[in-house]
Design an enzyme around this catalytic site. Sequence first.
Site, mmCIF file in Angstrom:
data_model
loop_
_atom_site.group_PDB
_atom_site.id
_atom_site.type_symbol
_atom_site.label_atom_id
_atom_site.label_comp_id
_atom_site.label_asym_id
_atom_site.label_seq_id
_atom_site.Cartn_x
_atom_site.Cartn_y
_atom_site.Cartn_z
ATOM 1 N N GLY A 13 0.821 -1.205 0.000
ATOM 2 C CA GLY A 13 0.000 0.000 0.000
ATOM 3 C C GLY A 13 0.850 1.249 0.000
ATOM 4 N N ALA A 14 1.861 1.279 -0.882
ATOM 5 C CA ALA A 14 2.864 2.349 -0.826
ATOM 6 C C ALA A 14 2.581 3.518 -1.754
ATOM 7 C CB ALA A 14 4.248 1.777 -1.148
ATOM 8 N N GLY A 19 1.796 4.649 3.704
ATOM 9 C CA GLY A 19 2.736 3.822 2.960
ATOM 10 C C GLY A 19 3.643 4.639 2.067
ATOM 11 N N TYR A 164 -14.265 -2.872 9.640
ATOM 12 C CA TYR A 164 -12.921 -2.313 9.758
ATOM 13 C C TYR A 164 -12.283 -2.696 11.084
ATOM 14 C CZ TYR A 164 -9.233 1.224 10.179
ATOM 15 O OH TYR A 164 -8.024 1.857 10.362
#
Length: 281
Positions: A13-14, A19, A164
């Site tokens: 998730g960069a 990220g 979540y």
Amino acid sequence: MHVDNPGAVVVTGATDGVGRGLAMRLAADGTDLIVHGRSAEKGRELVAELRAAGAGRVAYELADFASLTEISALADRLLGYERISVLVNNAGIGVELERQESRDGHELTFQVDYLAAYLLSCRLAPLLAASAPARIVNVTSAGQAPIDFDDVMLRRGWDGVQAYCQAKLAQIMLTIDLAEALRPAGVSVNSLHPASYMPTKIVTHLYTPRSPLAEGVENVRRLVQDPLPPGETGLYLNRDAVAEPLAQALDPAARARLRELSERLTGVALEGEDERAGQGA
């Protein structure tokens, strides 16, 4: 893109949010990076920026965590690298407004926020052990909720906050089990809530940001780079302080149920170092 990347840090998730901020911060230190995202265009832009910022070797790996097949293929590719010293399980989605399912038929938040981290961590464990001392850092949340094992996929009463928060608690449960399994191999595993309501895309569609992104990035960076005291593994941190997670995370029976479910859904078991050695892994 594939390069042998000794001691590389993997950041999932960069391409956005924490990220991206973490990858840019590590690049400034000349770190070798393997960054993940689900957009080829964003990946190309990120790699160029990381190189310009001073990163060592940089590779971008494309995978959509809504597909277990793509997560598995990502693990296969990562296992082709020479050494990985840190896996940062950061990719995730926030509180969704309606129930969605992954391509595998699982509640989407549970798969993207938890099952992906489970699958990648278990598959990469042998390489991390071979690269030891190594670390796994799970980016989780102070927002936690017990898992209802009779309705994990929330088919009877879906709620975005519950989806979540239970996935984030599952990450902490995974942290505790991985830490126990990988301690003999010299792999530390810790989780953290980096900061509250940072200005990221998983927050701003519902909430008003409260904490600067830089705070969260620095708290994750600390677990990635700073020396760890002996035995500092299996911990949950709220920002930069060790904290107590929700009680279910500390229940061995609940964690065993989660491990069984995770193995059944992914086909991959969480095994200790001794078990892998006994299987000739």
